[in-house]
Enzyme design. Structure first.
Site, PDB file in Angstrom:
ATOM      1  CB  SER A  49      -1.075  -0.176   1.014  1.00  0.00           C
ATOM      2  OG  SER A  49      -0.616  -0.334   2.848  1.00  0.00           O
ATOM      3  CG  ASP A 317      -3.903   4.806   6.929  1.00  0.00           C
ATOM      4  OD1 ASP A 317      -2.769   5.256   7.377  1.00  0.00           O
ATOM      5  OD2 ASP A 317      -5.026   4.646   5.923  1.00  0.00           O
ATOM      6  CG  HIS A 320      -0.993   3.739   4.437  1.00  0.00           C
ATOM      7  ND1 HIS A 320      -2.461   2.564   5.319  1.00  0.00           N
ATOM      8  CD2 HIS A 320      -0.701   2.947   4.414  1.00  0.00           C
ATOM      9  CE1 HIS A 320      -2.681   2.207   4.815  1.00  0.00           C
ATOM     10  NE2 HIS A 320      -1.285   1.404   3.736  1.00  0.00           N
TER      11      HIS A 320
END
Length: 343
Positions: A49, A317, A320
């Site tokens: 991610s 978040d 990240h």
């Protein structure tokens, strides 16, 4: 903290992989001579991610939080599958190369005008091994890359002016059991990319995992979790030492991209670092330890709260970075990339 203890054990075990690796360290004064200038016009991206720009399928529904508000609120002001409020590492590396961000593999048939810039095979939740997230691991991502070459999408000539970016951000340590005590998979995958014909392969080291909001929340975002931070630092130290020893400064194919130091420089407000007002507090904070940014309940009520100024936060978040966080960290990655790619 059973989960954290398991993380530490897996982290130290994983460092064994580098006993059989020999890669180049950025900034090494040794090594064979290379041309003073090099042109890279294609970027092939693999990993998780931290570099995924849209490969996590929407069919997963709310599990694919990156396709729902408030993700993408800064750029491009709508969700695009990036786990951030905006751009991620892939976008900054592509911009550094003066090319557009490569097309995500999942939508390759709908964005052929972006094919000249490479392709992104990375998918959130993946790892070097199967992480339990039902996502393509690194080997499977490279399989897809090979298939694109076999199908004639990319030629051998195209590969000569390309580079690969691989993000290893910690998913393996959350799910991996002792399935492969020698950890030869990463070595095989990296050498495979080289044998396919990619002349330069960039691999991120571990970021300061102990400083992500997931770990700092118990301290009300005032301090990093030192045990995890120490383990990550030790892991990356071993990586660097082993690359020096086994690479001997002679391998010009692989670069260990030091994202760890880059983020620590921002966190510690090192000289030249852009000041981030809230270095440990996430912009998008879940309302409990059991929910995540972007989650809603059965009535559609948000189970998170979002800050007004994402640019004042390093983290978006629980794990990240924000676009601003990536931008600040990337300033410390430019020199090593410029030297390695001879730009």
């Amino acid at each position: 903290m059973a989960k954290a203890n398991r993380f530490l054990a897996l982290l130290y075990a994983f460092s064994l992989v580098f006993l059989v690796m020999g890669t180049r360290i950025a900034g090494s004064a040794h090594g064979k001579q290379r041309p003073e200038h090099h042109y890279v016009n294609k970027l092939f991206v693999f990993g998780d991610s931290y570099v995924d720009t849209g490969n996590l399928g929407r069919l997963l529904g709310r599990l694919a939080r990156s396709w729902f508000d408030p993700y993408g609120m800064t750029f491009p002001r709508k969700p695009t599958g990036r786990f951030s409020d905006g751009r991620v590492l892939t976008d900054y590396v592509a911009s550094f190369l003066r090319i557009r961000s490569p097309i995500p593999y999942r939508i390759r048939k709908f964005g052929q005008k972006l094919l000249p810039y490479g392709m992104n095979f990375a998918v959130a939740g993946s790892g070097i091994f199967d992480t339990g997230n039902f996502q393509s691991n690194l080997t499977a991502q490279i399989d897809k890359f090979q298939a694109q070459i076999d199908d004639g999408v990319f030629s051998r000539h195209d590969l000569k002016s390309s580079a690969a970016l691989i993000a290893v951000s910690g998913n393996d340590y959350q799910f991996l059991s002792e399935l492969d005590p020698d950890y030869l998979h990463l070595k095989v995958d990296l050498k495979r990319l080289s044998h396919i014909g990619v002349p330069e392969v960039i691999v991120t080291n571990l970021h300061p995992i102990g400083c992500v909001p997931y770990y700092t929340r118990p301290t009300k975002y005032t301090a990093c979790y030192s045990n995890v931070s120490s383990a990550v630092a030790e892991h990356n130290r071993r990586v660097d030492e082993l690359m020096q020893e086994l690479g001997g400064g002679s391998d010009t194919t692989f670069l260990s991209l030091d994202v760890n130091t880059a983020f620590l420089n921002v966190l510690h407000r090192a000289k030249g670092a852009k000041e981030i007002k809230h270095p440990l507090v996430p912009c998008c904070e879940s309302r409990s330890n059991t929910t995540e940014c972007g989650e809603i309940d059965a009535e559609g009520n948000r189970l998170y709260r979002v800050c007004r100024r994402p640019e004042e936060h390093l983290y978006w978040d629980s794990v990240h970075p924000t676009q601003a966080g990536w931008a600040a960290a990337f300033e410390f990655l430019r020199p090593s990339l410029r030297e390695f790619l001879r730009l």
